[in-house]
Scaffold this active site. Structure first.
Site, mmCIF file in Angstrom:
data_model
loop_
_atom_site.group_PDB
_atom_site.id
_atom_site.type_symbol
_atom_site.label_atom_id
_atom_site.label_comp_id
_atom_site.label_asym_id
_atom_site.label_seq_id
_atom_site.Cartn_x
_atom_site.Cartn_y
_atom_site.Cartn_z
ATOM 1 C CG ASP A 29 -10.615 -4.682 7.896
ATOM 2 O OD1 ASP A 29 -11.586 -4.926 7.163
ATOM 3 O OD2 ASP A 29 -9.434 -4.779 7.490
ATOM 4 C CD GLU B 249 -8.215 -1.780 9.951
ATOM 5 O OE1 GLU B 249 -7.862 -0.605 9.672
ATOM 6 O OE2 GLU B 249 -8.288 -2.671 9.085
ATOM 7 C CE LYS C 75 -10.443 -3.262 4.107
ATOM 8 N NZ LYS C 75 -9.752 -4.407 4.765
ATOM 9 C CD GLU D 298 -2.821 -1.076 2.451
ATOM 10 O OE1 GLU D 298 -2.550 -0.337 3.409
ATOM 11 O OE2 GLU D 298 -3.792 -1.843 2.446
ATOM 12 C CE LYS E 2 -6.240 0.859 6.816
ATOM 13 N NZ LYS E 2 -6.544 -0.549 7.082
ATOM 14 C CB SER F 222 -3.440 -4.620 0.224
ATOM 15 O OG SER F 222 -4.030 -5.887 0.126
HETATM 16 C C1 2PG Z 1 -6.802 -3.974 5.655
HETATM 17 C C2 2PG Z 1 -6.602 -3.817 4.188
HETATM 18 C C3 2PG Z 1 -6.434 -2.442 3.678
HETATM 19 P P1 2PG Z 1 -6.311 -5.889 2.701
HETATM 20 O O1 2PG Z 1 -6.485 -5.002 6.249
HETATM 21 O O2 2PG Z 1 -7.359 -3.094 6.284
HETATM 22 O O3 2PG Z 1 -5.481 -1.695 4.353
HETATM 23 O O4 2PG Z 1 -5.726 -4.730 3.657
HETATM 24 O O5 2PG Z 1 -6.950 -5.215 1.545
HETATM 25 O O6 2PG Z 1 -5.113 -6.687 2.342
HETATM 26 O O7 2PG Z 1 -7.325 -6.654 3.501
HETATM 27 MG MG MG Z 2 -7.519 -4.200 8.161
#
Ligand code: 2PG
Ligand code: MG
Length: 412
Positions: free
Chosen positions: A306, A280, A331, A199, A382, A361
């Site tokens: 998350d 988080e 997300k 990232e 984010k 990511s």
């Molecule tokens: C997270 C994300 C984004 P990924 O864990 O919060 O930062 O990573 O997309 O790999 O889940």
């Molecule tokens: Mg996360």
């Protein structure tokens, strides 16, 4: 009312170089909504499956075989578009069409509708009389599933310029901290290669606490007071460390293991010591009670789910009932469709759970999530600090700062 006149998809690549899909939705033969789906590396157990059997080609096949079902629909009617996707897949995790398809189709339809209405996407998504900017929250140093051996076990150290009064200053400050951190790291380790994780955060060979200390140093070198004008956040992404057999968190890189109690203390120590504004997934994705302890202990920190809440409204309800978090990541592709994500956002807002709209990511250079963050009244966005696919989202915020309807920064 603009009607969908065509819908088609293609295979493209995301920022990690993995295959993904892009969908074009056209209304009235000329208003194009185009969306390329992102994907995660630290994926929650209960999030939508990106593609059927891991194959983007399968999603495309489903789309082309069913394209006719979308033709003639009102492109601004998110529920109808969602229901049409749902009619192709009744599973609870989109394993038959792929969450990426649900993501791309629903957002592309709304973008097409926004173009037809000659309105910005955020306004079509949620008509309000005024809006606020979420604070950009960006990765300055990465490890875990986003970077290689030797880097910290914790996945992300994030910066947020909470003292900024404008979006321009908030973005500029995050960039300055990221830049200063590079100098700090070069002094710390003359062999530092300037390597970066998925990232765009620096990926030095440092253990967790050392990585946090250099991040503080970068902030202080710029004349800021930690926790005042500029704050740090951490995505522990603790499910990566959680070993179900051992019932322990295994920190391979730093070389220690935490029991569940020790993990709570480990996280609490970091939250206190580095005055985190944002924490988080400090414990693993099924540890609702352990998250409650941290939420009760740190009311001033955004104790955020998350992998814990995976943009799933039923799971969020469980987290609300157990008081497991005071903030949650949004997300869209974890949920699947934009409609699902908005249901989650509404439930969060009704229950005073603060929202953080987030990238993945593995990203595309699209910027619709900047509009989604504004429309959902997210407190933070984010999206990283540097890297073309990250800056695309920040640049969209800067374009939107020319818009009269958006006044000032969100209140955290
Ligand atoms: C997270 C994300 C984004 P990924 O864990 O919060 O930062 O990573 O997309 O790999 O889940
Ligand atoms: Mg996360």
């Amino acid at each position: 009312m603009a009607k969908i006149s065509s819908i088609e998809g293609r295979i493209l690549y995301n920022s990690r170089g993995s295959k993904t899909i892009e969908v074009d939705v056209k209304s009235d033969g000329k208003f194009l909504g185009r969306v390329c789906a992102p994907s995660g590396a630290s994926v929650g157990k209960y999030e939508a499956v990106s593609f059927p059997n891991g194959k983007p080609e399968e999603s495309l096949r489903v789309l082309s075989e069913n394209a006719q079902k979308f033709i003639g629909l009102d492109s601004s009617d998110l529920k109808v578009i969602h229901d049409t996707v749902r009619s192709l897949d009744k599973t609870n995790n989109y394993s038959e069409v792929g969450g990426a398809l649900a993501f791309a189709v629903t957002i592309a339809a709304m973008e097409s509708a926004a173009k037809a209405a000659e309105e910005p996407l955020f306004k079509i998504l949620s008509p309000q009389s005024s809006y606020k900017f979420p604070f950009p929250l960006g990765n300055i140093l990465g490890g875990g599933a986003h970077a290689g051996p030797g880097t910290p076990d914790i996945q992300e150290i994030l910066v947020c310029s909470t003292g900024s009064k404008t979006i321009e200053s908030a973005i500029e400050t995050n960039l300055a901290v990221h830049r200063e951190l590079r100098s700090v790291l070069e002094k710390e380790d003359p062999g530092f290669t300037n390597g970066r994780g998925d990232e765009g955060g620096w990926a030095p060979k440092l253990e967790n606490h050392k990585a946090l200390e250099v991040s503080v140093k970068a902030i202080e070198n710029l004349g800021f007071t930690l926790g005042k004008e500029v704050s740090l956040g951490v995505d522990f992404a603790s499910s990566t460390q959680w070993n179900e057999q051992k019932e322990k968190y295994v920190y391979n890189r730093a070389g220690f293991e935490n029991s569940t109690g020790e993990q709570i203390d480990f996280a609490a120590d970091i939250i206190e010591k580095y005055k985190l504004i944002y924490a988080e997934d400090a414990v693993h994705e099924e540890a609702f009670e352990d998250m409650s302890e941290l939420t009760a202990k740190f009311p001033k920190t955004l104790v955020t789910g998350d992998d814990l809440t995976v943009t799933n409204k039923d799971i969020l309800q469980k987290a609300i009932d157990k008081k497991s978090c005071n903030a949650a990541i949004l997300k869209v592709n974890q949920a699947g469709s934009l409609f699902d994500a908005f249901e989650f956002a509404n439930l969060a807002t009704q229950n005073n759970i603060k929202l953080i709209t987030s990238h993945r990511s593995g990203e595309s250079t699209d910027s619709q999530i900047s509009h989604i963050g504004i429309a959902t009244k997210s407190k933070m966005l984010k999206v990283g600090v540097v890297g073309g696919e990250r800056v695309a989202k920040l640049n969209e915020l800067l374009r939107l700062s020319e818009h009269d309807l958006i006044c000032g920064m969100a209140e955290i």
